[in-house]
Motif scaffolding. Structure first.
Motif, PDB file in Angstrom:
ATOM      1  N   ALA A 172       0.826  -1.213   0.000  1.00  0.00           N
ATOM      2  CA  ALA A 172       0.000   0.000   0.000  1.00  0.00           C
ATOM      3  C   ALA A 172       0.856   1.258   0.000  1.00  0.00           C
ATOM      4  O   ALA A 172       0.375   2.348  -0.314  1.00  0.00           O
ATOM      5  CB  ALA A 172      -0.934   0.001   1.205  1.00  0.00           C
ATOM      6  N   SER A 173       2.128   1.110   0.345  1.00  0.00           N
ATOM      7  CA  SER A 173       3.046   2.242   0.382  1.00  0.00           C
ATOM      8  C   SER A 173       3.775   2.434  -0.942  1.00  0.00           C
ATOM      9  O   SER A 173       4.489   3.430  -1.115  1.00  0.00           O
ATOM     10  CB  SER A 173       4.087   2.037   1.498  1.00  0.00           C
ATOM     11  OG  SER A 173       3.461   1.881   2.754  1.00  0.00           O
ATOM     12  N   ARG A 197      -0.126  -1.370  -5.400  1.00  0.00           N
ATOM     13  CA  ARG A 197      -0.783  -0.571  -4.358  1.00  0.00           C
ATOM     14  C   ARG A 197      -2.212  -1.053  -4.127  1.00  0.00           C
ATOM     15  O   ARG A 197      -2.668  -1.152  -2.992  1.00  0.00           O
ATOM     16  CB  ARG A 197      -0.782   0.913  -4.739  1.00  0.00           C
ATOM     17  CG  ARG A 197      -1.013   1.814  -3.533  1.00  0.00           C
ATOM     18  CD  ARG A 197      -0.824   3.272  -3.840  1.00  0.00           C
ATOM     19  NE  ARG A 197      -0.621   4.017  -2.597  1.00  0.00           N
ATOM     20  CZ  ARG A 197      -0.696   5.335  -2.492  1.00  0.00           C
ATOM     21  NH1 ARG A 197      -0.944   6.065  -3.566  1.00  0.00           N
ATOM     22  NH2 ARG A 197      -0.498   5.924  -1.333  1.00  0.00           N
ATOM     23  N   ARG A 198      -2.914  -1.381  -5.213  1.00  0.00           N
ATOM     24  CA  ARG A 198      -4.264  -1.930  -5.033  1.00  0.00           C
ATOM     25  C   ARG A 198      -4.189  -3.222  -4.213  1.00  0.00           C
ATOM     26  O   ARG A 198      -5.033  -3.453  -3.345  1.00  0.00           O
ATOM     27  CB  ARG A 198      -4.932  -2.209  -6.371  1.00  0.00           C
ATOM     28  CG  ARG A 198      -6.346  -2.795  -6.185  1.00  0.00           C
ATOM     29  CD  ARG A 198      -7.008  -3.167  -7.502  1.00  0.00           C
ATOM     30  NE  ARG A 198      -8.292  -3.814  -7.264  1.00  0.00           N
ATOM     31  CZ  ARG A 198      -9.481  -3.216  -7.208  1.00  0.00           C
ATOM     32  NH1 ARG A 198      -9.548  -1.896  -7.370  1.00  0.00           N
ATOM     33  NH2 ARG A 198     -10.587  -3.904  -6.990  1.00  0.00           N
ATOM     34  N   PHE A 253      -4.144  -2.624  -0.453  1.00  0.00           N
ATOM     35  CA  PHE A 253      -5.438  -2.279   0.139  1.00  0.00           C
ATOM     36  C   PHE A 253      -6.418  -3.451   0.065  1.00  0.00           C
ATOM     37  O   PHE A 253      -7.225  -3.651   0.982  1.00  0.00           O
ATOM     38  CB  PHE A 253      -6.015  -1.043  -0.550  1.00  0.00           C
ATOM     39  CG  PHE A 253      -5.235   0.208  -0.270  1.00  0.00           C
ATOM     40  CD1 PHE A 253      -5.023   0.633   1.033  1.00  0.00           C
ATOM     41  CD2 PHE A 253      -4.696   0.959  -1.301  1.00  0.00           C
ATOM     42  CE1 PHE A 253      -4.303   1.786   1.314  1.00  0.00           C
ATOM     43  CE2 PHE A 253      -3.969   2.119  -1.041  1.00  0.00           C
ATOM     44  CZ  PHE A 253      -3.767   2.525   0.262  1.00  0.00           C
ATOM     45  N   GLY A 309      -3.787   6.741   0.728  1.00  0.00           N
ATOM     46  CA  GLY A 309      -4.236   6.098  -0.494  1.00  0.00           C
ATOM     47  C   GLY A 309      -5.509   6.688  -1.045  1.00  0.00           C
ATOM     48  O   GLY A 309      -5.761   6.619  -2.258  1.00  0.00           O
ATOM     49  N   ASP A 346      -5.166   8.977  -3.975  1.00  0.00           N
ATOM     50  CA  ASP A 346      -4.656   8.441  -5.237  1.00  0.00           C
ATOM     51  C   ASP A 346      -5.798   8.480  -6.258  1.00  0.00           C
ATOM     52  O   ASP A 346      -6.809   7.801  -6.100  1.00  0.00           O
ATOM     53  CB  ASP A 346      -4.164   7.002  -5.049  1.00  0.00           C
ATOM     54  CG  ASP A 346      -3.369   6.483  -6.233  1.00  0.00           C
ATOM     55  OD1 ASP A 346      -3.793   6.712  -7.381  1.00  0.00           O
ATOM     56  OD2 ASP A 346      -2.321   5.852  -6.009  1.00  0.00           O
ATOM     57  N   VAL A 381      -7.019   2.062  -7.500  1.00  0.00           N
ATOM     58  CA  VAL A 381      -6.401   2.257  -6.181  1.00  0.00           C
ATOM     59  C   VAL A 381      -7.401   2.860  -5.199  1.00  0.00           C
ATOM     60  O   VAL A 381      -7.577   2.367  -4.084  1.00  0.00           O
ATOM     61  CB  VAL A 381      -5.148   3.144  -6.276  1.00  0.00           C
ATOM     62  CG1 VAL A 381      -4.577   3.413  -4.877  1.00  0.00           C
ATOM     63  CG2 VAL A 381      -4.089   2.480  -7.144  1.00  0.00           C
ATOM     64  N   LYS A 382      -8.076   3.907  -5.611  1.00  0.00           N
ATOM     65  CA  LYS A 382      -9.007   4.575  -4.680  1.00  0.00           C
ATOM     66  C   LYS A 382     -10.139   3.633  -4.273  1.00  0.00           C
ATOM     67  O   LYS A 382     -10.585   3.643  -3.123  1.00  0.00           O
ATOM     68  CB  LYS A 382      -9.558   5.860  -5.285  1.00  0.00           C
ATOM     69  CG  LYS A 382     -10.634   5.678  -6.348  1.00  0.00           C
ATOM     70  CD  LYS A 382     -11.225   7.012  -6.787  1.00  0.00           C
ATOM     71  CE  LYS A 382     -12.377   6.817  -7.765  1.00  0.00           C
ATOM     72  NZ  LYS A 382     -12.939   8.094  -8.230  1.00  0.00           N
ATOM     73  N   ALA A 410      -8.791   1.327  -1.620  1.00  0.00           N
ATOM     74  CA  ALA A 410      -8.634   2.021  -0.342  1.00  0.00           C
ATOM     75  C   ALA A 410      -9.997   2.156   0.344  1.00  0.00           C
ATOM     76  O   ALA A 410     -10.135   1.941   1.554  1.00  0.00           O
ATOM     77  CB  ALA A 410      -8.015   3.396  -0.563  1.00  0.00           C
TER      78      ALA A 410
END
Length: 253
Positions: free
Chosen positions: A124-125, A132-133, A136, A164, A167, A172-173, A176
């Motif tokens: 996630a970082s 990144r997805r 989350f 996140g 983003d 990604v969003k 999150a």
């Protein structure tokens, strides 16, 4: 052993091809699934195949190695979480090219491994979209499946979700938001904590935008993450379920 596994992979691919259809493949594409190397087989059918095949780590690795979309989903369903190494999770996450493969790998397999918590925070970082997805999505899976985890373990994830949320990338969003909602549906205490987190996200988005509307892509993304999460977490349905859980817990401490 390798020859036997290769023969099974060939047989499985043949079965998957026979189960596929152009109609289902087109339907997958409409939902934003990458069908470049897909037969068009539903997850429902894949789970039936997985149940028949049983748990098989070597087969899972071989199926993943084919690069076929359905074979990779099937690999997530037949792999043995106890045999999944950190190296494997890193290799697979770099192969993600579609949201459904990302989500099934993280919530049907990786979240049951001993690497889940560390990878959730680590991924996630990172900046790469699918990685990144995955971070989350792992959080979302852990919130549902790790029944023994303490509330503080989830509270520690919230700063990552807050970042996140800004983003602007859709995949990604949404992940999150998924993580925040699942954490907030775990129990009453985390519901309050997650809602407070959503309020912070919305306030930060509005401050960044200079108002409650508009703003740059990051602000609009964060505002959506927060508003959508608050809508569900404050809903009568969720609150009634959490009350029921709390009552049951009081009766059986």
């Amino acid at each position: 052993m390798r020859r036997a596994t290769d023969e099974r992979v060939t047989e499985v691919l043949g079965e998957l091809r026979s189960l596929g259809s152009e109609k289902d493949r087109a339907g997958m594409a409409r939902y934003g699934i990458n069908v470049a190397n897909a037969f068009g087989v539903s997850v429902y059918e894949l789970r039936k195949v997985a149940k028949r095949l049983g748990t098989d780590h070597e087969l899972a690795l071989a199926l993943w190695g084919t690069g076929n979309h359905e074979a990779r989903l099937l690999a997530c369903f037949v792999d043995d979480p106890a045999m999944v190494s950190a190296k494997q999770t890193e290799e697979w996450v770099r192969d993600f090219d579609s949201w459904d493969v990302c989500d099934q790998a993280t919530t049907s397999l990786f979240d049951q491994t001993k690497h889940a918590w560390s990878k959730a925070s680590e991924w996630a970082s990172q900046d790469e979209e699918w990685v990144r997805r995955a971070g989350f999505a792992l959080m979302a899976g852990l919130a549902v499946h790790d029944k023994s985890a303490a509330d503080r373990a989830f509270t520690k994830l919230l700063p990552l979700i807050e970042r996140g949320a800004f983003d602007g990338r859709n995949f990604v969003k949404k992940a999150a938001n998924w993580a925040l909602r699942n954490i907030g549906k775990r129990n009453r205490a985390l519901n309050k904590t997650a809602m407070a987190c959503a309020e912070r996200i919305r306030a930060a988005a509005n401050e960044r935008a200079g108002g409650e509307r508009g703003g740059d892509l990051g602000a609009r993304s964060a505002r959506w993450v927060a508003t959508d999460a608050l809508r569900e977490l404050a809903s009568d349905k969720v609150q009634a379920r959490l009350e029921k859980l709390a009552t049951a817990g009081a009766r059986h401490p």
